[in-house]
Design a protein around this motif. Structure first.
Motif, PDB file in Angstrom:
ATOM      1  N   ASN A   3       0.695  -1.272   0.054  1.00  0.00           N
ATOM      2  CA  ASN A   3       0.084  -0.040   0.060  1.00  0.00           C
ATOM      3  C   ASN A   3       0.882   1.341  -0.003  1.00  0.00           C
ATOM      4  OD1 ASN A   3      -2.925  -0.839   0.436  1.00  0.00           O
ATOM      5  ND2 ASN A   3      -2.107  -1.849   1.961  1.00  0.00           N
ATOM      6  N   ASP A   5       0.391   5.089   0.442  1.00  0.00           N
ATOM      7  CA  ASP A   5      -0.430   6.046   0.784  1.00  0.00           C
ATOM      8  C   ASP A   5      -0.021   7.395   1.028  1.00  0.00           C
ATOM      9  OD1 ASP A   5      -3.121   6.531   2.456  1.00  0.00           O
ATOM     10  OD2 ASP A   5      -1.941   6.858   4.156  1.00  0.00           O
ATOM     11  N   ASP A  21      -2.490   7.672  -3.823  1.00  0.00           N
ATOM     12  CA  ASP A  21      -2.809   6.320  -3.114  1.00  0.00           C
ATOM     13  C   ASP A  21      -2.687   5.310  -4.269  1.00  0.00           C
ATOM     14  OD1 ASP A  21      -3.238   7.572  -0.544  1.00  0.00           O
ATOM     15  OD2 ASP A  21      -5.450   7.937  -1.250  1.00  0.00           O
ATOM     16  N   GLU A  23      -2.524   0.730  -4.513  1.00  0.00           N
ATOM     17  CA  GLU A  23      -2.135  -0.650  -3.975  1.00  0.00           C
ATOM     18  C   GLU A  23      -1.708  -1.633  -4.981  1.00  0.00           C
ATOM     19  OE1 GLU A  23      -5.230  -2.146  -1.006  1.00  0.00           O
ATOM     20  OE2 GLU A  23      -5.947  -2.869  -3.111  1.00  0.00           O
TER      21      GLU A  23
END
Length: 496
Positions: A3, A5, A21, A23
């Protein structure tokens, strides 16, 4: 699971990432899309230790991770195949594969047999044949890309980042690559797939994240989104028509090429004509000789031919003569042949046309700056005049190359893969510029591997097969089926 962020990154006053962001799930292909300069490559360079983020966190399975450099990332199982290939042209294929990680036996002696055995196993997986003793610089761009992919697979990476991996590959090579991606995904490997080719994204990816202006705009499952939604997220508006309308009416004959031959490239008696204001597309399979014909014509490679320009015989044995006669050639390899990467945007754009920017033997700096600023604005180049071209995205580098040759005001502009690695919005800008140039009387030869582009922008299309022109199609008879029939050695039937 990785991840990223709220990732921030600036270069001086230039804010590149503004809280992104992203993932990467286990065993998935996650497409990363956005216009050139949106921040995609910068985000991946932060993940792999090339750049240090100014803010945000990177977490893998609830553990903070941070890589000091690409080697550190590779040791952790993350490989990055960048858009601009990392090939050492003067080393062999085998030396490129094992550079810095040579297999050794007793007393540190390099174990060539073990390395060759491992390399052949990877090549067999990818269903490719490359001479391990061949210099990497002598490989085609497509084979160099396959070499880069082979290097990543040899690292047994658990995450492989691919930036425009198929830009220089043939359809067969793309099929082989996709089969390997699917196989590795079934074994638990994840992929970040950066591409502007929509058909590939919808074919190979599980999820799509779109970035715009340094922000993550959209993340969605591929099966639940559409082409138009992706385009709108990328450019912030609907794109009604990718290809601008052409209003070409055949003008006077500008360029006539006859009996072009090259033993070096196995070109045989090539002939074609180009008229004023025309966009003549050159299509065909990779290796058929499309680019090689233009390299011989421009004087970059050896060959013989008879050329007439505006009805007069001319001789062009080198690029300087070609430029003096009013030809300009934007090659497909912008990194090595199109730009002085360490120089600024202004220096690169001005370089071919220094004479036109001179007055009484002195450079007119203000004229150079005005023209450069005009082209930056017209082509929407994301950069300032003093920015080094090495720091630009691939698409913006391509725009600088285009602006550079337009400055010479050529009669004939040869474009080899003009939109390779460029996003949909930037492609439209280049297409519109091509229209404007031809409306002013310039003639364009466009080599492209993208059949929709060939059909959408060409007034006539010359299809190349095994070093010769297999046929010429006018706009009214263009179709992908007709082009591919000629490109593969077939004959056109009236029923097609």
């Amino acid at each position: 699971m990785i991840n990223m962020d709220q990732i921030y990154k600036s270069f001086g006053q230039n804010d590149v990432l503004l809280g992104v962001d992203f993932e990467i799930a286990d065993a998935e292909v996650h497409a990363l899309m956005g216009e050139n300069g949106a921040g995609k490559s910068t985000l991946m360079k932060i993940l792999t230790g090339v750049y240090e983020a100014d803010g945000g966190t990177v977490v893998e399975n609830e553990q903070l991770i941070h890589f000091k450099n690409t080697k550190d990332a590779e040791n952790h199982g993350i490989a990055f195949i960048q858009q601009e290939l990392n090939i050492w042209p003067n080393l062999t294929v085998l030396e490129n594969l094992f550079l810095g990680k040579e297999a050794t036996k007793f007393f540190g002696i390099v174990d060539n047999k073990a390395m060759k055995r491992q390399a052949q196993e990877i090549f067999k997986k990818l269903n490719i044949t490359i001479d391990l003793n061949q210099l990497a610089g002598d490989l085609s761009v497509g084979m160099q890309q396959m070499l880069e992919i082979s290097k990543a697979l040899m690292q047994e990476a658990k995450v492989i980042i691919m930036d425009e991996p198929t830009a220089a590959l043939t359809n067969n090579e793309i099929e082989v690559l996709f089969e390997q991606i699917k196989k590795l995904k079934s074994e638990g490997v994840s992929f970040v797939y950066i591409s502007h080719r929509m058909e590939e994204i919808f074919s190979i990816s599980d999820r799509i994240t779109v970035m715009r202006d340094g922000r993550s705009i959209l993340t969605a499952a591929t099966e639940s989104t559409t082409h138009s939604q992706i385009v709108k997220a990328m450019i912030g508006r609907d794109l009604d028509n990718q290809y601008p309308e052409r209003n070409y009416k055949q003008g006077e004959l500008v360029l006539s090429v006859n009996n072009l031959n090259s033993n070096e490239h196995d070109l045989k008696s090539v002939h074609f004509e180009l008229h004023k204001g025309e966009i003549l597309g050159f299509s065909g399979l990779m290796g058929a000789g499309r680019s090689e014909i233009m390299r011989v014509l421009f004087g970059l490679d050896k060959g013989t031919m008879q050329v007439e320009l505006n009805g007069k015989k001319i001789y062009m044995n080198n690029p300087n003569q070609s430029i003096q006669h009013g030809l300009a050639f934007i090659t497909e390899n912008r990194k090595e042949e199109g730009l002085v990467l360490q120089d600024s945007i202004l220096e690169n754009i001005s370089l071919p046309a220094l004479k036109s920017f001179s007055k009484s033997g002195f450079l007119a700096q203000r004229s150079m700056e005005q023209y450069t600023q005009q082209m930056i604005k017209r082509l929407n180049i994301k950069g300032k005049q003093d920015d080094a071209c090495v720091d630009l995205s691939g698409g913006n580098q391509q725009k600088v190359v285009l602006a550079k040759w337009i400055a010479t005001a050529p009669r004939v502009l040869i474009l080899d893969e003009p939109t390779r690695g460029i996003d949909v919005g930037a492609k439209r800008e280049i297409y519109q510029l091509m229209n404007e140039l031809t409306e002013r009387g310039m003639s364009i030869i466009m080599i492209s591997s993208e059949l929709p582009e060939v059909i959408g922008m060409s007034d006539n299309v010359a299809v190349v097969h095994e070093g010769n022109i297999a046929g010429l199609l006018d706009r009214s008879s263009l179709s992908e089926e007709r082009i591919m029939t000629l490109a593969t050695g077939g004959k056109i039937n009236e029923s097609i």
